[in-house]
Design a protein around this motif. Sequence first.
Motif, PDB file in Angstrom:
ATOM      1  N   GLN A  55       0.734 -14.164  -1.991  1.00 51.69           N
ATOM      2  CA  GLN A  55       0.194 -13.586  -3.221  1.00 51.69           C
ATOM      3  C   GLN A  55      -1.197 -12.988  -3.045  1.00 51.69           C
ATOM      4  O   GLN A  55      -1.961 -12.884  -4.009  1.00 51.69           O
ATOM      5  CB  GLN A  55       0.174 -14.626  -4.360  1.00 51.69           C
ATOM      6  N   GLN A  56      -1.523 -12.569  -1.831  1.00 51.48           N
ATOM      7  CA  GLN A  56      -2.813 -11.941  -1.593  1.00 51.48           C
ATOM      8  C   GLN A  56      -2.670 -10.430  -1.748  1.00 51.48           C
ATOM      9  O   GLN A  56      -2.459  -9.702  -0.783  1.00 51.48           O
ATOM     10  CB  GLN A  56      -3.323 -12.312  -0.199  1.00 51.48           C
ATOM     11  N   VAL A  79       0.374  -6.642   0.182  1.00 50.77           N
ATOM     12  CA  VAL A  79       0.274  -8.095   0.066  1.00 50.77           C
ATOM     13  C   VAL A  79       0.282  -8.689   1.466  1.00 50.77           C
ATOM     14  O   VAL A  79       0.969  -8.195   2.366  1.00 50.77           O
ATOM     15  CB  VAL A  79       1.424  -8.661  -0.790  1.00 50.77           C
ATOM     16  N   GLU A  86       1.154 -11.922   7.683  1.00 47.15           N
ATOM     17  CA  GLU A  86      -0.227 -11.452   7.758  1.00 47.15           C
ATOM     18  C   GLU A  86      -0.326  -9.935   7.933  1.00 47.15           C
ATOM     19  O   GLU A  86      -1.411  -9.365   7.828  1.00 47.15           O
ATOM     20  CB  GLU A  86      -0.968 -12.164   8.896  1.00 47.15           C
ATOM     21  N   THR A 101      -3.877  -6.601  -2.490  1.00 43.92           N
ATOM     22  CA  THR A 101      -5.036  -5.734  -2.281  1.00 43.92           C
ATOM     23  C   THR A 101      -4.658  -4.317  -2.687  1.00 43.92           C
ATOM     24  O   THR A 101      -3.635  -3.793  -2.225  1.00 43.92           O
ATOM     25  CB  THR A 101      -5.481  -5.728  -0.809  1.00 43.92           C
TER      26      THR A 101
END
Length: 354
Positions: free
Chosen positions: A28-29, A24, A70, A31
């Motif tokens: 909430q990204q 993440v 990030e 992958t």
Amino acid sequence: MSTVTSRTATSGTTTPGTYRAFTVTGRQQFTQVERERREPSPGEVRIRVEACGICHTDVLAVEGMRADPETPIVPGHEIIGVIEAVGAGVAPAWQVGERVGVGFLGGQDHACEACRRGDFVNCTGQPRTGTDVDGGYAEVAYARATGLVRIPPGVDPLAAAPLLCAGLTVYNALVSAQVPPGALVAVQGLGGLGHLGVQYARALGHRVVAIARGTAKAELAAELGAHHYIDSTQADPGAALRELGGAAVIVATAASGASMSPLVSGLGRRGELVVVGAAPDPVQVNTADLIFGGHVVRGSLTGTAIENEDNLRFALGHDIRSRNEVFPLSEAPDAYQRMLSGDARFRVVLDPAG
């Protein structure tokens, strides 16, 4: 040790030497990635993950509440699996093939001042699994040997994974209070933490009060072992506890400081309010409610690996069960949302083999 609701999906496949994981970034990204298995570093083991619970504390990683959101991180810290490989300096204490667990606290460093004073929970060099270092939303995880928990024989990983954090949190909150059997003990909230807290309190021999919102949860509270139920929408919980004689301990699990604030007045002589539910708003206390009766408000942070072993043995011996919904690893983002919604009954667990 658990009641589970399972979901099925087509299993993903990986090439030899690789494993699936969900990372993440940002907020909430998620992958799904495929990673190469690496050899464990010195003092570390590689674990084939059999189950990973999804805990509300996973918001630290998934909602970007960390130093560098990030940088991809694998969330998850209620991990049970089997050791695949050990790094230098790990054997003979830990061997390939042993079933182990990993909780939120990823293993003390034995070097900081807290460790030198034996306060391993507050080790300042300890990684937070799934937040500072990769966790268990994956087929493989890596962990410090000092953070490993031995799993008793006969334990179902999918059933027991939430006990490594949620279970340990309420267990330690109760046993650290050091009140005798038969004491009046209240558990505020009947969610993922609270439904376990009531069971632990009953197994420890206490007279248990469950506090929650609405009449619908009264039957559940009794089923879990509570002797009394307080509907906080209909009665002041502090006043209701005083009518029962005052609580020796109140374990506050709901993620709301405003709901915890009225509880202090329900403490008995030298009673303790132990806060384990992380809330965004403050707990507000009248000074008189602290002074008269010698009351205490304190926090409790999960526990050490060896305390987790005590916790698991106790849970197994007293048939304490986490009620779980099981999702395949491929549905990790949906499983996280299920936890976050508050609709899960009561914990969510990922199955890498599902």
